[in-house]
Design a protein around this motif. Structure first.
Motif, PDB file in Angstrom:
ATOM      1  N   GLN A 170       1.304  63.716 -23.645  1.00 12.64           N
ATOM      2  CA  GLN A 170       0.382  64.203 -22.626  1.00 12.64           C
ATOM      3  C   GLN A 170      -1.041  64.206 -23.167  1.00 12.64           C
ATOM      4  O   GLN A 170      -1.262  64.364 -24.365  1.00 12.64           O
ATOM      5  N   VAL A 171      -1.976  64.077 -22.244  1.00 12.34           N
ATOM      6  CA  VAL A 171      -3.393  64.073 -22.599  1.00 12.34           C
ATOM      7  C   VAL A 171      -4.042  65.277 -21.929  1.00 12.34           C
ATOM      8  O   VAL A 171      -3.969  65.433 -20.703  1.00 12.34           O
ATOM      9  N   LEU A 186       5.779  68.357 -20.993  1.00 13.21           N
ATOM     10  CA  LEU A 186       4.581  68.894 -20.352  1.00 13.21           C
ATOM     11  C   LEU A 186       4.459  70.400 -20.552  1.00 13.21           C
ATOM     12  O   LEU A 186       3.346  70.938 -20.620  1.00 13.21           O
ATOM     13  N   GLN A 187       5.590  71.086 -20.671  1.00  9.10           N
ATOM     14  CA  GLN A 187       5.551  72.532 -20.890  1.00  9.10           C
ATOM     15  C   GLN A 187       5.435  72.895 -22.368  1.00  9.10           C
ATOM     16  O   GLN A 187       5.404  74.077 -22.719  1.00  9.10           O
ATOM     17  N   GLY A 188       5.348  71.882 -23.218  1.00  5.55           N
ATOM     18  CA  GLY A 188       5.119  72.133 -24.631  1.00  5.55           C
ATOM     19  C   GLY A 188       6.357  72.368 -25.463  1.00  5.55           C
ATOM     20  O   GLY A 188       6.248  72.750 -26.629  1.00  5.55           O
ATOM     21  N   PRO A 236      -7.719  67.714 -21.784  1.00  4.44           N
ATOM     22  CA  PRO A 236      -9.137  67.795 -22.179  1.00  4.44           C
ATOM     23  C   PRO A 236      -9.358  68.833 -23.269  1.00  4.44           C
ATOM     24  O   PRO A 236     -10.178  68.646 -24.152  1.00  4.44           O
ATOM     25  N   ASP A 237      -8.637  69.927 -23.227  1.00  2.05           N
ATOM     26  CA  ASP A 237      -8.643  70.925 -24.291  1.00  2.05           C
ATOM     27  C   ASP A 237      -7.366  71.747 -24.168  1.00  2.05           C
ATOM     28  O   ASP A 237      -6.607  71.634 -23.211  1.00  2.05           O
ATOM     29  N   ALA A 238      -7.158  72.609 -25.171  1.00  2.96           N
ATOM     30  CA  ALA A 238      -5.894  73.335 -25.223  1.00  2.96           C
ATOM     31  C   ALA A 238      -5.732  74.323 -24.088  1.00  2.96           C
ATOM     32  O   ALA A 238      -4.620  74.669 -23.709  1.00  2.96           O
ATOM     33  N   ALA A 239      -6.848  74.787 -23.520  1.00  2.00           N
ATOM     34  CA  ALA A 239      -6.757  75.810 -22.487  1.00  2.00           C
ATOM     35  C   ALA A 239      -6.458  75.246 -21.113  1.00  2.00           C
ATOM     36  O   ALA A 239      -6.079  75.984 -20.200  1.00  2.00           O
ATOM     37  N   GLN A 240      -6.650  73.935 -20.915  1.00  2.00           N
ATOM     38  CA  GLN A 240      -6.473  73.326 -19.602  1.00  2.00           C
ATOM     39  C   GLN A 240      -5.142  72.575 -19.535  1.00  2.00           C
ATOM     40  O   GLN A 240      -4.635  72.119 -20.561  1.00  2.00           O
ATOM     41  N   PRO A 241      -4.590  72.406 -18.332  1.00  2.00           N
ATOM     42  CA  PRO A 241      -3.333  71.665 -18.187  1.00  2.00           C
ATOM     43  C   PRO A 241      -3.522  70.181 -18.463  1.00  2.00           C
ATOM     44  O   PRO A 241      -4.640  69.657 -18.426  1.00  2.00           O
ATOM     45  N   ALA A 242      -2.403  69.484 -18.726  1.00  2.00           N
ATOM     46  CA  ALA A 242      -2.448  68.050 -19.007  1.00  2.00           C
ATOM     47  C   ALA A 242      -2.890  67.284 -17.777  1.00  2.00           C
ATOM     48  O   ALA A 242      -2.514  67.603 -16.638  1.00  2.00           O
ATOM     49  N   LEU A 243      -3.674  66.240 -18.024  1.00  2.00           N
ATOM     50  CA  LEU A 243      -4.148  65.390 -16.931  1.00  2.00           C
ATOM     51  C   LEU A 243      -3.326  64.118 -16.807  1.00  2.00           C
ATOM     52  O   LEU A 243      -3.124  63.626 -15.691  1.00  2.00           O
ATOM     53  N   ARG A 244      -2.851  63.582 -17.944  1.00  2.00           N
ATOM     54  CA  ARG A 244      -2.158  62.305 -17.936  1.00  2.00           C
ATOM     55  C   ARG A 244      -0.972  62.367 -18.904  1.00  2.00           C
ATOM     56  O   ARG A 244      -0.949  63.176 -19.828  1.00  2.00           O
ATOM     57  N   LEU A 245      -0.047  61.480 -18.640  1.00  2.00           N
ATOM     58  CA  LEU A 245       1.083  61.256 -19.548  1.00  2.00           C
ATOM     59  C   LEU A 245       1.087  59.772 -19.858  1.00  2.00           C
ATOM     60  O   LEU A 245       1.343  58.943 -18.974  1.00  2.00           O
ATOM     61  N   VAL A 246       0.779  59.419 -21.112  1.00  2.00           N
ATOM     62  CA  VAL A 246       0.587  58.033 -21.508  1.00  2.00           C
ATOM     63  C   VAL A 246       1.655  57.659 -22.529  1.00  2.00           C
ATOM     64  O   VAL A 246       1.969  58.442 -23.429  1.00  2.00           O
ATOM     65  N   GLY A 247       2.207  56.438 -22.392  1.00  2.00           N
ATOM     66  CA  GLY A 247       3.211  56.018 -23.355  1.00  2.00           C
ATOM     67  C   GLY A 247       3.584  54.573 -23.214  1.00  2.00           C
ATOM     68  O   GLY A 247       2.882  53.779 -22.573  1.00  2.00           O
ATOM     69  N   VAL A 248       4.703  54.194 -23.825  1.00  2.00           N
ATOM     70  CA  VAL A 248       5.169  52.809 -23.835  1.00  2.00           C
ATOM     71  C   VAL A 248       6.646  52.774 -23.458  1.00  2.00           C
ATOM     72  O   VAL A 248       7.378  53.760 -23.604  1.00  2.00           O
ATOM     73  N   HIS A 249       7.071  51.606 -22.964  1.00  2.00           N
ATOM     74  CA  HIS A 249       8.472  51.312 -22.684  1.00  2.00           C
ATOM     75  C   HIS A 249       8.923  50.181 -23.595  1.00  2.00           C
ATOM     76  O   HIS A 249       8.160  49.235 -23.844  1.00  2.00           O
ATOM     77  N   GLN A 250      10.157  50.290 -24.073  1.00  2.00           N
ATOM     78  CA  GLN A 250      10.751  49.238 -24.909  1.00  2.00           C
ATOM     79  C   GLN A 250      12.121  48.895 -24.357  1.00  2.00           C
ATOM     80  O   GLN A 250      12.930  49.778 -24.055  1.00  2.00           O
ATOM     81  N   ASP A 251      12.380  47.568 -24.201  1.00  2.00           N
ATOM     82  CA  ASP A 251      13.673  47.108 -23.705  1.00  2.00           C
ATOM     83  C   ASP A 251      14.700  47.222 -24.836  1.00  2.00           C
ATOM     84  O   ASP A 251      14.609  46.532 -25.855  1.00  2.00           O
TER      85      ASP A 251
END
Length: 683
Positions: free
Chosen positions: A348-349, A319-321, A351-366
């Protein structure tokens, strides 16, 4: 006024002082060493001069028991330069001896002379006393210390003055301009309107002026680059906005494409802390959808306590890049209370580079099965590593490439041989074989390994100090998919066993082989059938009048004489690749093979005569030898072709007859047994 000393000036002064001190120390040491040697030589000359100036008069006084004259002579000796003490002993040995001394005799014996007082009486020289002289080193050391102090003080003053002068020059010519250059360089990024740098200097054609010109050029380029950067930044900001929208669409498409696979998706809302998961995610852990707590705390409660810190750190880093994607392996609790390994990946998702992330999207694998396999693999690797360490520490082993160069060596071998791994790597396989091995055996060792695709046997290696040690080695080839990759050597240290064998066949007093080994070598050479063009030579050696030697000089001196004779015989026979043995008392034996085509009878007799001459040339005193007054040998020689059918007993008896013939003919010679001669004829 002396300017303040900069860090550069301090280092310069310190370097000059250290270098000047080092050169002063070296020069002073050489100068003082030469002068000390000269003074020491003068002391020795002073001690030696007594031999010509006083020794004759002291001898006359000691012969006449003239104590007064001896005391005057001793007082006269103390007036000589450097001599601090003298004593004279005269009047016989033991309790009858008298001693007079003057001065200090308790000084170092390195500055002393002991001179015998010899009186010539009727052509015979008789020692009537002994003069002891001592010289004092104190004056030498005091003189050397004065020289040392004078040289050190003058050199220190000279070095300091030079350092101060150089420091002033460096500050005037370099440091003050460097300060202005540094101030100009610090302002380069911010002051584009600043005029070019100019220094107040008379001489401009040098390195400092080159540096100033370079900085001015850099200043001009930076100003131009800033203008170009402003224009380019506006263009990039517009492109980034368009790319951000495009990447958001692609990310959503990727999440949808994973729904049909074995991956479980999740979507973490960073604003409200709600983590939304799909049905595959809950089924992976054995939960029903309604049993899942979608809060941040509920998600973290399922993570194993030992993994929570790592999960949180990986998420924050992304999140901090600091990372391009969020990736982490951790354990999550299942519905039955167990744990399964999960591999999480996401992004992370924004809206633009100047704004903070709104979501963290991903997948899990067993990845539980993979982790179990990795755990078993690490366990096996640890076991193999422990076994390899044990082998490395306790087994002598080396690896060679196809050219015979050492590519790997165990720690146990390095410890036994004394060589380091670096010293052995890249060396040929025969690098540290014992240098006493025949050259032919060393040169063909690797060829024999290649021809036989391996080797097994006992061989002598050598340590770094040059000491040999025995190993029982097995060298085998190893392949990779049918291709020969090299050879591996596993060796057993049998040096102690070999030493015991050596002790069993070695005569304790002389160090040559004993009678037991004589029989073994004699039998082996007598039954030799691999070289029919060879002749066997047996030499029986006896020290002349040795009983008289022991009776006169004592058994301890007799032992020393036996050792000297054995060493001479060993050297002579070793030059012919032969063996020497002590058969008993003062009797020795020698065995060697000779080329039957090169007159072996003459060669054997010549060797025996060289042995007699070598012992005679050693000139070991022997007053019981009436002919030459030194230790001599009598040698019997018997040379027989290996192809002849002559028994060992007959060869020994005939060599013994030749020995007695040498003694009967006057000793101090070698005698050859002639075929057809009888015992009576020889005697």
């Amino acid at each position: 006024m002396i300017p303040p000393i900069s860090h550069l000036g301090k280092r310069l002064v310190l370097s000059i002082l250290l270098m000047g001190g080092l050169l002063t120390l070296i020069g002073t040491s050489l100068q003082l060493t030469l002068e000390l040697r000269r003074d020491w030589h003068e002391v020795e000359n002073s001690l030696d001069s007594v031999r010509s100036s006083h020794l004759r008069s002291l001898t006359e006084a000691a012969w006449n028991f003239d104590s007064t004259q001896l005391e005057l002579q001793l007082d006269s000796l103390l007036t000589l330069p450097w001599i601090s003490g003298a004593s004279v002993q005269f009047g016989g040995d033991g309790a009858q001896a008298r001693t007079l001394h003057r001065g200090d005799l308790a000084l170092s014996r390195d500055l002393s002379r002991s001179l015998p007082l010899v009186q010539n009486i009727g052509g015979r020289e008789i020692e009537v006393g002994r003069l002891e002289l001592r010289a004092s080193p104190a004056a030498i050391y005091a003189k050397t210390l004065d020289r040392l102090l004078l040289v050190l003080v003058t050199q220190a003053i000279k070095t300091f003055v030079i350092a101060v002068f150089i420091l002033f020059l460096v500050h005037h010519l370099i440091n003050r301009h460097l300060v202005r250059i540094a101030a100009f360089a610090r302002a380069l990024p911010d002051e584009c309107e600043r005029p070019p740098l100019r220094l107040d200097r008379k001489h401009r054609d040098d390195e400092i002026e080159t540096l100033v010109n370079s900085l001015n050029e850099v200043h001009a380029r930076l100003c131009a680059a800033r203008e170009h950067e402003r224009d380019r930044r506006a263009q990039l900001e517009e492109e980034i906005r368009a790319r951000t929208v495009e990447l958001s669409v692609l990310s959503e498409r990727l999440a949808l494409s994973l729904e049909g696979g074995e991956l479980a998706s999740w979507d973490w809302n960073l604003r409200n802390g709600i983590c939304t998961v799909d049905a595959q995610w809950t089924a992976m852990l054995g939960y029903q959808p309604e049993q899942y707590d979608n809060s941040c705390a509920g998600f973290m409660a399922l993570v194993h306590p030992d993994d929570r810190v790592r999960v949180q750190a990986a998420r924050e880093a992304h999140l901090q890049g600091f990372t391009a994607t969020y990736r982490c392996d951790f354990r999550m609790r299942t519905q039955d209370g167990g744990y399964r390994w999960i591999h999480a990946s996401g992004r992370q998702v924004r809206p633009d580079a100047a704004q903070p992330a709104l979501r963290l999207v991903g997948v899990h694998q067993d990845i539980s099965a993979r982790k179990t396999a990795e755990l078993n693999l690490r366990r096996v690797e640890r076991q193999l590593r422990v076994q390899a360490d044990i082998i490395d520490a306790h087994v002598l082993s080396r690896c060679f490439d196809c050219e015979g160069r050492i590519t790997k060596v165990s720690s146990a071998y390095c410890q036994r041989s004394g060589f380091s791994i670096v010293e052995l790597l890249g060396q040929p396989c025969a690098f540290n074989l014992d240098e006493k091995l025949p050259d032919a055996e060393r040169a063909t060792f690797w060829l024999r390994i290649v021809e036989a695709v391996g080797w097994r046997g006992e061989i002598r290696h050598r340590t770094r100090a040059g000491e040999p040690f025995w190993v029982r080695a097995t060298i085998t080839a190893f392949y990779d998919e049918g291709a020969l990759m090299g050879y591996t050597e596993i060796a057993e240290d049998i040096d102690s066993h070999k030493r015991l064998e050596q002790l069993a066949i070695t005569d304790e007093l002389t160090g040559v082989f004993n009678r037991r080994h004589f029989r073994q070598i004699f039998e082996r050479l007598h039954s030799h059938d691999g070289a029919p063009q060879q002749a066997l030579a047996l030499l029986l050696v006896d020290i002349d009048y040795f009983k008289r030697y022991n009776d006169h000089y004592g058994h301890q001196a007799g032992d020393l004489a036996l050792q000297q004779v054995a060493e001479i015989l060993r050297k002579e026979l070793a030059a012919q690749d032969g063996w020497v043995f002590r058969l008993g008392g003062e009797e020795f034996g020698g065995l060697l093979l000779l080329n039957a085509a090169d007159d072996p009878v003459a060669a054997g007799l010549a060797l025996a005569e060289r042995m007699c001459a070598a012992v005679r040339a050693r000139a070991i005193p022997h007053v019981g030898n009436p002919e030459v007054q030194v230790v001599t040998l009598s040698i019997g020689v018997r040379v027989v072709d290996i192809a002849e059918d002559v028994s060992m007993a007959a060869i020994y008896r005939e060599a013994d007859l030749a020995l007695y013939a040498a003694k009967h003919q006057g000793r101090n010679q070698a005698s050859l047994f002639q075929v057809g001669a009888t015992a009576g004829a020889l005697s």
